[in-house]
Design a protein around this motif. Sequence first.
Motif, mmCIF file in Angstrom:
data_model
loop_
_atom_site.group_PDB
_atom_site.id
_atom_site.type_symbol
_atom_site.label_atom_id
_atom_site.label_comp_id
_atom_site.label_asym_id
_atom_site.label_seq_id
_atom_site.Cartn_x
_atom_site.Cartn_y
_atom_site.Cartn_z
ATOM 1 N N ARG A 64 -9.092 7.791 6.627
ATOM 2 C CA ARG A 64 -10.551 7.850 6.515
ATOM 3 C C ARG A 64 -11.035 6.711 5.637
ATOM 4 N NH1 ARG A 64 -8.806 12.964 5.646
ATOM 5 N NH2 ARG A 64 -9.111 12.748 3.409
ATOM 6 N N SER A 65 -10.316 6.441 4.566
ATOM 7 C CA SER A 65 -10.659 5.360 3.642
ATOM 8 C C SER A 65 -9.391 4.564 3.358
ATOM 9 C CB SER A 65 -11.231 5.925 2.333
ATOM 10 O OG SER A 65 -11.268 4.916 1.324
ATOM 11 N N ILE A 66 -9.256 3.406 3.988
ATOM 12 C CA ILE A 66 -8.056 2.612 3.745
ATOM 13 C C ILE A 66 -8.040 2.112 2.301
ATOM 14 C CG2 ILE A 66 -9.067 0.428 4.523
ATOM 15 C CD1 ILE A 66 -5.419 1.690 4.993
ATOM 16 N N GLU A 67 -9.224 1.907 1.724
ATOM 17 C CA GLU A 67 -9.279 1.498 0.318
ATOM 18 C C GLU A 67 -8.705 2.588 -0.583
ATOM 19 O OE1 GLU A 67 -12.033 -0.792 2.735
ATOM 20 O OE2 GLU A 67 -11.851 1.373 2.422
ATOM 21 N N GLY A 68 -9.018 3.853 -0.270
ATOM 22 C CA GLY A 68 -8.455 4.946 -1.042
ATOM 23 C C GLY A 68 -6.956 5.048 -0.882
ATOM 24 N N ALA A 69 -6.455 4.729 0.319
ATOM 25 C CA ALA A 69 -5.011 4.726 0.546
ATOM 26 C C ALA A 69 -4.350 3.573 -0.201
ATOM 27 C CB ALA A 69 -4.725 4.618 2.045
ATOM 28 N N GLN A 70 -5.008 2.428 -0.241
ATOM 29 C CA GLN A 70 -4.456 1.282 -0.973
ATOM 30 C C GLN A 70 -4.361 1.573 -2.467
ATOM 31 O OE1 GLN A 70 -7.300 -1.574 0.511
ATOM 32 N NE2 GLN A 70 -5.808 -2.511 1.888
ATOM 33 N N TRP A 71 -5.337 2.279 -3.001
ATOM 34 C CA TRP A 71 -5.260 2.659 -4.415
ATOM 35 C C TRP A 71 -4.082 3.608 -4.651
ATOM 36 C CZ3 TRP A 71 -6.407 1.189 -9.006
ATOM 37 C CH2 TRP A 71 -7.538 0.429 -9.264
ATOM 38 N N ALA A 72 -3.913 4.587 -3.756
ATOM 39 C CA ALA A 72 -2.798 5.519 -3.918
ATOM 40 C C ALA A 72 -1.465 4.789 -3.838
ATOM 41 C CB ALA A 72 -2.879 6.613 -2.857
ATOM 42 N N LYS A 73 -1.330 3.845 -2.901
ATOM 43 C CA LYS A 73 -0.082 3.099 -2.771
ATOM 44 C C LYS A 73 0.138 2.214 -3.993
ATOM 45 C CE LYS A 73 3.688 1.586 -0.845
ATOM 46 N NZ LYS A 73 3.695 0.610 0.255
ATOM 47 N N LEU A 74 -0.940 1.679 -4.565
ATOM 48 C CA LEU A 74 -0.799 0.870 -5.776
ATOM 49 C C LEU A 74 -0.227 1.711 -6.911
ATOM 50 C CD1 LEU A 74 -1.302 -1.969 -6.979
ATOM 51 C CD2 LEU A 74 -3.549 -1.137 -7.728
ATOM 52 N N CYS A 75 -0.637 2.973 -6.984
ATOM 53 C CA CYS A 75 -0.075 3.872 -7.997
ATOM 54 C C CYS A 75 1.410 4.117 -7.747
ATOM 55 C CB CYS A 75 -0.833 5.196 -8.005
ATOM 56 S SG CYS A 75 -2.549 5.059 -8.578
ATOM 57 N N VAL A 76 1.792 4.261 -6.477
ATOM 58 C CA VAL A 76 3.210 4.405 -6.138
ATOM 59 C C VAL A 76 3.970 3.143 -6.527
ATOM 60 C CG1 VAL A 76 4.843 4.655 -4.235
ATOM 61 C CG2 VAL A 76 2.747 6.028 -4.270
ATOM 62 N N ASN A 77 3.400 1.986 -6.189
ATOM 63 C CA ASN A 77 4.067 0.713 -6.463
ATOM 64 C C ASN A 77 4.157 0.385 -7.947
ATOM 65 O OD1 ASN A 77 4.756 -0.029 -3.856
ATOM 66 N ND2 ASN A 77 2.810 -1.037 -3.462
ATOM 67 N N ALA A 78 3.445 1.149 -8.779
ATOM 68 C CA ALA A 78 3.569 0.958 -10.224
ATOM 69 C C ALA A 78 4.979 1.286 -10.696
ATOM 70 C CB ALA A 78 2.549 1.819 -10.965
ATOM 71 N N ALA A 79 5.741 1.985 -9.862
ATOM 72 C CA ALA A 79 7.141 2.286 -10.198
ATOM 73 C C ALA A 79 8.075 1.124 -9.891
ATOM 74 C CB ALA A 79 7.597 3.522 -9.427
ATOM 75 N N ASN A 80 7.563 0.062 -9.310
ATOM 76 C CA ASN A 80 8.374 -1.081 -8.893
ATOM 77 C C ASN A 80 8.796 -1.999 -10.035
ATOM 78 O OD1 ASN A 80 9.312 -1.547 -6.298
ATOM 79 N ND2 ASN A 80 7.340 -2.253 -5.530
ATOM 80 N N ALA A 81 7.968 -2.087 -11.063
ATOM 81 C CA ALA A 81 8.154 -3.138 -12.067
ATOM 82 C C ALA A 81 9.364 -2.901 -12.968
ATOM 83 C CB ALA A 81 6.892 -3.276 -12.915
ATOM 84 N N VAL A 82 9.590 -1.669 -13.389
ATOM 85 C CA VAL A 82 10.714 -1.399 -14.291
ATOM 86 C C VAL A 82 12.056 -1.736 -13.636
ATOM 87 C CG1 VAL A 82 11.969 0.411 -15.516
ATOM 88 C CG2 VAL A 82 9.482 0.259 -15.736
ATOM 89 N N PRO A 83 12.331 -1.281 -12.407
ATOM 90 C CA PRO A 83 13.588 -1.693 -11.767
ATOM 91 C C PRO A 83 13.718 -3.206 -11.630
ATOM 92 C CG PRO A 83 12.628 0.159 -10.603
ATOM 93 C CD PRO A 83 11.594 -0.311 -11.585
ATOM 94 N N ALA A 84 12.602 -3.882 -11.348
ATOM 95 C CA ALA A 84 12.641 -5.339 -11.210
ATOM 96 C C ALA A 84 12.936 -6.027 -12.537
ATOM 97 C CB ALA A 84 11.306 -5.845 -10.654
ATOM 98 N N ALA A 85 12.487 -5.438 -13.631
ATOM 99 C CA ALA A 85 12.722 -6.043 -14.947
ATOM 100 C C ALA A 85 14.171 -5.880 -15.391
ATOM 101 C CB ALA A 85 11.780 -5.431 -15.979
#
Length: 322
Positions: A165-186
Amino acid sequence: MRIAVVGAGAIGGCLAALLDAAGHDVVVVARSSAAVLRAEGIRLEGAFGAHNARPDVVDALASPPDVAILATKTIDSAAALAPSAAALADVPVLAMQNGLDAHGRVAGILGHRRVAAALGTWAANALEPGVVRITAAGETVVGGPEGERFAALLAAALPTVRLARSIEGAQWAKLCVNAANAVPAAVGWSMQACAADPGLLRVTAAAMHEAARAALASGVALEAVGAVTPETLAILATSAEAAQVVPVAMAAGFGDVPNLGSTQQSIRKGQRTEIDDLAGAIVVASTRLGLAAPVNAALVDLVHEVERTGAFVARDRVAALA
């Protein structure tokens, strides 16, 4: 259909293979991996099944396809699209990319608005050209202009596709999921290993907490993305301590195969990461909304340090962030 897939990494390779398996005429636009793909094709393994695809592989599109899918990192969009810009002048394009407003940025590059957006909650790993392993299944969310067209196309190739319904709302939710990406990368660990370490779990949860606070403050109608629902985002936003249940659940969902996350995969392949459009976007949005995001800001710096030096950061340095 004649479908162009621009970018042949984990996401692009997976989509090219699945669309080939569905009977479409697939052409892959690739640069550094082109020679390998021409010789070996694309081998898909894992949760979406097995398929060996032999798509056409070109450096640039000579004529317009019926539709195109852009599956590069956001930082590579302009360079990847430039050689094929004339052929894509009025072609519907799907931006299968992380970050906020990916489709808007691609529309600006192409000069037309026939650009949809998509994001997936499935985990894809590709550490060598032409070999893609799906380590965890999930859904694909599509929306924006031309969203219905691409949702129908992908639904015939992927197991679970939903029109947002709102791709912008989905992008925000995925950004929250992707916040878990940085620690493994570091630290250079898998996402499962980071979630199992109390100190690194605290930092991951703190980064996700900052992201969720910004998402809720944005005023966008938030969408569920996979197992992350608006209720999940509310938990993440409550406190960094309460947020820990989410990365633990995510890690459990990845199963036993180590999931490195897209940011660490880029590092291990010697490529620039899109950390500025992930954790960096959280910092920018938080600042605009009058919020602080010190953990994400520190993680951006650490990931750039890893990019610059080629050495992962000691676990204790990362754990000290929260």
